[in-house]
Design an enzyme around this catalytic site. Structure first.
Site, short mmCIF file in Angstrom:
data_model
loop_
_atom_site.label_atom_id
_atom_site.label_comp_id
_atom_site.label_asym_id
_atom_site.label_seq_id
_atom_site.Cartn_x
_atom_site.Cartn_y
_atom_site.Cartn_z
N ASP A 181 0.82 -1.22 0.00
CA ASP A 181 0.00 0.00 0.00
C ASP A 181 0.85 1.27 0.00
O ASP A 181 0.34 2.37 -0.22
CB ASP A 181 -0.94 0.02 1.21
CG ASP A 181 -2.15 -0.88 1.01
OD1 ASP A 181 -2.41 -1.27 -0.15
OD2 ASP A 181 -2.84 -1.19 1.99
N ARG A 190 -3.39 -0.59 -10.03
CA ARG A 190 -2.54 0.51 -9.57
C ARG A 190 -1.26 0.65 -10.39
O ARG A 190 -0.71 1.74 -10.49
CB ARG A 190 -2.22 0.35 -8.08
CG ARG A 190 -3.43 0.66 -7.21
CD ARG A 190 -3.18 0.47 -5.73
NE ARG A 190 -4.30 1.02 -4.97
CZ ARG A 190 -4.50 0.80 -3.68
NH1 ARG A 190 -3.67 0.02 -3.01
NH2 ARG A 190 -5.53 1.35 -3.06
#
Length: 415
Positions: free
Chosen positions: A298, A329
């Site tokens: 993350d 992402r």
């Protein structure tokens, strides 16, 4: 904050002050499941105000009030809520349809569902096999007490199973196949269970949790290290910076404390004092070029953006899970850093950031892809570029609802 685009500037490019961060979303969501299974014995302090946590809390209340018939639970874009509820709803009485946003219905859940079916769960797919929405008949009668599950997929699958393990009549033995990614999140789950008296044995690649009762306990949720990571980025990109983050501890359960070590290589010094964590901009970043993000994926967006803006050519590994998050992402990062000339090059499981063509655009708009971390990773670029636009700024509500307010308090001009 509902406007479609905001513009950020920071004329002084100097940062100084204190930021009181919300409770950790990761800890809060685990605490809520532990509390729900704890039969009134568990209290929670400093619960996160993040959208995901609020959503999970409301879903658990809805599930607890389930009457005859089918109870529909829609968790929107809350990924942790989807994984944790997929396991939890099997243990309580009721029939449930568990669904989420359009993007959530594209995020795989099959590995977790297969694992639950192995031990006796009654779960069916309402539409596409392997994906939400799910039809769950609660009140599971446990058959097997052993599951094998791959370690390189989402750690939330593992945590979802571990959270319900002690409530299963036969307990649960979880065998992890291959390498375990995001290990700190599994450790966090086990440590939080210990706080309420749930013991485990973790030997090599096997975790065993016997059937046992929760004891009376209060879980204090530490401030969110993921949220802290954006203040590291802000200090790293400032001309001069000093920020205090109260309540953050050196012995955190959260894997994202890895940001302390990572950002020491980008010119941010960390000092743990009695009043919290102090961040200071220093002038000697290291020459380190290789970063393994396997245990803290993350943080990847924050690190990529900071490196690109500081024109640091680095390589990263451990990003496998990023393609099945709120958005892909990897693709999102490639697209957005290209807007100021940086490149993210995929080389097997390693990713290289190339900055030789980085320019300072006069105006640039960054898309957020319905992903809170995209918005917060790119916002600090207002300290480098004259002004930037962030599209769909309200996505931050998912994990850090006060983000824009906190930026405004630290001399970011937001229009």
């Amino acid at each position: 904050m509902s406007q479609q685009v905001i513009t950020l500037t920071h004329p002084s490019r100097s940062i100084n002050g204190t930021v009181q961060l919300t409770g950790s979303k990761s800890e809060s969501n685990r605490a809520l499941i532990i509390q729900a299974l704890g039969k009134g014995k568990v209290q929670i302090e400093n619960l996160s105000q993040a959208f995901d946590t609020v959503t999970l809390k409301e879903a658990l209340q809805l599930a607890a009030q389930a009457q005859s018939g089918v109870t529909h639970i829609d968790i929107g874009p809350a990924g942790t809520a989807m994984r944790f509820l997929t396991a939890y709803l099997n243990l309580i009485k009721g029939n449930f349809i568990l669904t989420g946003s359009e993007r959530m219905q594209q995020r795989p859940i099959g590995i977790l569902v297969d694992a639950l079916k192995t031990i006796g769960a009654d779960v069916h797919y309402e539409a596409k096999s392997g994906f939400p929405p799910l039809k769950i008949e609660g009140g599971m009668i446990q058959g097997k007490d052993k599951i094998s599950i791959k370690g390189n997929i989402s750690s939330q699958y593992l945590s979802a199973l571990l959270l319900i393990a002690a409530s299963l009549k036969k307990g649960l033995t979880l065998e992890i196949e291959g390498e375990l990614t995001s290990r700190p999140y599994v450790t966090m789950t086990l440590n939080m269970l210990k706080e309420v008296g749930i013991q485990n044995e973790w030997l090599n690649n096997t975790i065993h949790i016997p059937h046992q009762e929760t004891k009376e306990a209060t879980i204090y949720v530490e401030p969110d290290w993921s949220a802290a990571s954006y203040w590291y980025a802000i200090v790293a990109l400032s001309n001069s910076g000093s920020i205090t983050l109260p309540g953050l501890k050196k012995n955190s359960l959260q894997g994202d404390i890895a940001i302390v070590e990572i950002m020491s290589h980008f010119g941010v010094a960390s000092a743990f004092e009695q009043d919290g964590l102090h961040l200071t901009k220093i002038s000697e970043p290291s020459g380190k070029t290789f970063f393994d993000m396997k245990e803290c994926p993350d943080l990847a967006q924050t690190v990529v953006v900071v490196a690109a803006a500081l024109r640091r050519d680095i390589s990263l590994t451990g990003l496998e899970t990023l393609k099945i998050k709120e958005t892909d992402r990897i693709l999102a990062l490639k697209t957005e850093i290209a807007k100021f000339g940086a490149k993210l090059i995929e080389d097997g499981t390693t990713y290289h950031i190339k900055t030789d063509a980085v320019v300072e655009p006069t105006a640039v708009s960054f898309a957020t892809y319905e992903d809170h971390r995209m918005a917060m990773a790119f916002a600090p670029l207002a300290l480098i570029f004259k002004n930037i636009n962030i599209e769909e700024p309200q996505v931050v509500e998912k994990s850090y609802p006060d983000f824009w307010k906190h930026l405004a308090e630290h001399k970011f001009i937001i229009t």
